[in-house]
Write a protein that holds these residues in place. Structure first.
Motif, short mmCIF file in Angstrom:
data_model
loop_
_atom_site.label_atom_id
_atom_site.label_comp_id
_atom_site.label_asym_id
_atom_site.label_seq_id
_atom_site.Cartn_x
_atom_site.Cartn_y
_atom_site.Cartn_z
N TYR A 1 5.14 4.49 1.36
CA TYR A 1 4.35 3.35 1.82
C TYR A 1 3.55 3.68 3.07
O TYR A 1 3.95 4.50 3.89
N VAL A 2 2.44 2.98 3.20
CA VAL A 2 1.57 3.08 4.37
C VAL A 2 2.09 2.11 5.42
O VAL A 2 2.46 0.99 5.11
N ASN B 1 -2.82 -3.22 -8.89
CA ASN B 1 -2.66 -4.45 -9.64
C ASN B 1 -2.89 -5.62 -8.68
O ASN B 1 -3.41 -5.41 -7.58
N MET B 2 -2.49 -6.79 -9.03
CA MET B 2 -2.72 -7.96 -8.19
C MET B 2 -1.86 -7.97 -6.93
O MET B 2 -2.11 -8.73 -6.00
N HIS B 3 -0.84 -7.11 -6.87
CA HIS B 3 0.11 -7.15 -5.76
C HIS B 3 0.06 -5.95 -4.84
O HIS B 3 0.43 -6.05 -3.67
N ASP B 4 -0.34 -4.80 -5.36
CA ASP B 4 -0.30 -3.60 -4.53
C ASP B 4 -1.23 -2.52 -5.07
O ASP B 4 -1.79 -2.67 -6.15
N GLN C 1 0.84 -1.19 0.00
CA GLN C 1 0.00 0.00 0.00
C GLN C 1 0.88 1.24 0.00
O GLN C 1 1.72 1.40 0.88
N SER C 2 0.66 2.13 -0.96
CA SER C 2 1.43 3.36 -1.00
C SER C 2 0.56 4.54 -1.43
O SER C 2 -0.52 4.35 -2.01
N VAL C 3 1.04 5.73 -1.10
CA VAL C 3 0.29 6.96 -1.36
C VAL C 3 1.21 8.02 -1.95
O VAL C 3 2.43 7.98 -1.78
N PRO D 1 -4.37 5.80 4.81
CA PRO D 1 -3.64 6.44 3.72
C PRO D 1 -3.42 7.94 3.95
O PRO D 1 -2.36 8.47 3.64
N GLN D 2 -4.42 8.63 4.54
CA GLN D 2 -4.27 10.06 4.81
C GLN D 2 -3.16 10.31 5.82
O GLN D 2 -2.39 11.26 5.67
N GLN D 3 -3.10 9.50 6.86
CA GLN D 3 -2.03 9.64 7.85
C GLN D 3 -0.67 9.37 7.23
O GLN D 3 0.31 10.06 7.53
#
Length: 161
Positions: free
Chosen positions: A42-43, A76-79, A10-12, A49-51
């Motif tokens: 990355y989260v 995608n299928m991974h992230d 997970q990334s933002v 995600p906001q934090q």
């Protein structure tokens, strides 16, 4: 960064535009090395995600921001990678001298014309500039009180009346 807390799936990122200028950072590693990109990362587990956006911006640029609308999602299928339009709150831009070598405010049109700004960053800047209705953040506690929730809904209320 404590790698044990990082959720690598997970990334933002966030686009901050202030006074006609966009904040970009020159990346120091990976595929984006040497390129001017929107800050993000990355989260961490237990973080919304906001934090994560707020933390990453502060760590990388010394700028405090507040996430606003979602302007892009890549998955995608991974992230997954979520990009927010973000509001400048405070701070003077400066590099962390680790993940980036410089942080600068660039005139938006100049940023969009540069060869060292990747296409995805240009697309996200363009998306941040558009004034169309899209997904808007709504306060939402959900049914599980101990879990952080974020809900994004269409801003056109006629769908819910």
């Amino acid at each position: 960064m404590n790698n044990e807390d990082t959720n690598w799936g997970q990334s933002v990122g966030g686009v901050v535009i202030k006074d006609g200028k966009v904040l970009l950072a020159r990346h120091t590693y990976g595929n984006g090395k040497g390129m001017l990109i929107i800050p993000g990362g990355y989260v961490n587990y237990g973080e919304t995600p906001q934090q994560a956006l707020r933390r990453e911006y502060l760590e990388e640029t010394n700028i405090e921001v507040e996430a606003q609308d979602i302007i892009g999602i890549r998955f995608n299928m991974h992230d997954w990678y979520v990009v927010f339009r973000a509001e400048y709150i405070s701070g003077d831009a400066r590099s962390d001298h680790d993940e980036n070598s410089e942080v600068l405010w660039l005139d938006v049109e100049h940023a969009l014309s540069r060869d060292d700004v990747p296409e995805l960053t240009k697309k996200m800047i363009g998306s941040a500039l558009e004034k169309r209705d899209g997904l808007q953040y709504e306060d939402y506690e959900g049914s599980v009180k101990h879990a952080p929730y974020s809900l994004y809904m269409a801003s056109d209320r006629r769908f819910y009346e």
